[in-house]
Scaffold this active site. Sequence first.
Site, short mmCIF file in Angstrom:
data_model
loop_
_atom_site.label_atom_id
_atom_site.label_comp_id
_atom_site.label_asym_id
_atom_site.label_seq_id
_atom_site.Cartn_x
_atom_site.Cartn_y
_atom_site.Cartn_z
N ASN A 173 24.50 0.23 -22.58
CA ASN A 173 23.48 0.72 -21.66
C ASN A 173 22.84 -0.48 -20.98
O ASN A 173 22.12 -1.24 -21.63
CB ASN A 173 22.43 1.52 -22.46
CG ASN A 173 21.22 1.88 -21.61
OD1 ASN A 173 21.27 1.84 -20.38
ND2 ASN A 173 20.11 2.22 -22.28
N LYS A 217 20.57 -0.54 -18.75
CA LYS A 217 19.17 -0.32 -18.34
C LYS A 217 18.98 -0.79 -16.89
O LYS A 217 19.84 -0.57 -16.07
CB LYS A 217 18.23 -1.06 -19.30
CG LYS A 217 18.56 -0.78 -20.77
CD LYS A 217 17.54 -1.34 -21.71
CE LYS A 217 18.01 -1.18 -23.13
NZ LYS A 217 16.95 -0.84 -24.04
N HIS A 241 17.23 9.39 -23.03
CA HIS A 241 17.01 8.07 -23.64
C HIS A 241 15.50 7.88 -23.85
O HIS A 241 14.70 8.31 -23.03
CB HIS A 241 17.57 6.97 -22.72
CG HIS A 241 17.59 5.62 -23.37
ND1 HIS A 241 16.45 4.85 -23.50
CD2 HIS A 241 18.59 4.92 -23.94
CE1 HIS A 241 16.77 3.73 -24.13
NE2 HIS A 241 18.07 3.75 -24.41
N GLU A 285 13.57 5.50 -23.39
CA GLU A 285 12.85 4.85 -22.28
C GLU A 285 12.59 5.84 -21.15
O GLU A 285 11.60 5.71 -20.42
CB GLU A 285 13.63 3.61 -21.80
CG GLU A 285 13.51 2.48 -22.82
CD GLU A 285 14.63 1.45 -22.79
OE1 GLU A 285 15.44 1.45 -21.84
OE2 GLU A 285 14.71 0.65 -23.74
N SER A 311 19.30 -2.28 -31.40
CA SER A 311 19.55 -3.69 -31.76
C SER A 311 20.90 -3.90 -32.43
O SER A 311 21.00 -4.66 -33.40
CB SER A 311 18.40 -4.22 -32.62
OG SER A 311 17.18 -4.15 -31.91
C1 PEP Z 1 19.47 1.15 -25.84
O1 PEP Z 1 19.01 0.80 -24.76
O2 PEP Z 1 19.97 2.27 -25.94
C2 PEP Z 1 19.45 0.21 -26.98
C3 PEP Z 1 19.91 0.64 -28.12
O3 PEP Z 1 18.95 -1.05 -26.74
P1 PEP Z 1 19.06 -2.35 -27.70
O4 PEP Z 1 20.50 -2.43 -28.17
O5 PEP Z 1 18.69 -3.49 -26.84
O6 PEP Z 1 18.14 -2.14 -28.87
#
Ligand code: PEP
Length: 253
Positions: A9, A11, A95, A97, A213
């Site tokens: 993703n 973003k 998601h 966000e 993460s």
């Molecule tokens: C995400 O944006 O779905 C995500 C899991 O981000 P990150 O891997 O940076 O935690």
Amino acid sequence: MRKPVIAGNWKMYKTPKESLAFLEAFLPMVEGHDRDEIGLFPTMSSLGYVLDRIEHTNVFAGAQTMHWMNEGPYTGQTSPTMLASIRCTHVLLGHSERRIYAHETDDMVNWKLKAAIAHDLTPIVCVGETLDKRQTGLTEAVLRWQIACALNGVEPEGTGKMIIAYEPVWAIGTGSTATPTQVEEAHKIIRREVGERIGHERAAETRIIYGGSVKPENTAMLMAQPDIDGALVGGASLAPETFAGIVKYQLPG
Ligand code: PEP
């Protein structure tokens, strides 16, 4: 057999030029890899370019969100018909966000899921608890509620392609990954609830992936769990070497 899915993703990162530069480096790194499905979710401004470039490769691309209507006076939105018209095959729904910053509700996720199914897009429905809810013992209740709402009135026959992403909000972009045990427990809860909604046989075939993460160092131990069917990767999907390192995880033993 549930084929694992490893998806990035992006973003709000990468211009079209940067997206194509990523692919020039990344595609040769994963050429011929077919143990896992590999996907990318670029921004809307890069999506068409990425879709053109990945044609005839082993990588899919999708949108980070969409509206549920086909067209209308909804400034800034993109419809499922428009995504399908550029050969977009996948879409992220709900998601965290989007839920936090764009105020997407459980109802909207439900409408979007129905629209994705109607347009034969593969939906990745994101669910996950906040730290506060985990600390107050409400993880199971939140996950069951989000799944129940997302699947409300959804015909089981349409859910063959559906993927669920378990993304605990406290693990997204924070560097603190959920432990394999925590993820496995959550995925079991999700699978049970999906089973209640669309039937346990279908639930057993539904891929449930983890996001929060994920890095090259922790992918294998997560993927070794029986109920973890892949990863949704944010930050670590932005660099080709790092994302390829995640895609090529080696299971222990
Ligand atoms: C995400 O944006 O779905 C995500 C899991 O981000 P990150 O891997 O940076 O935690």
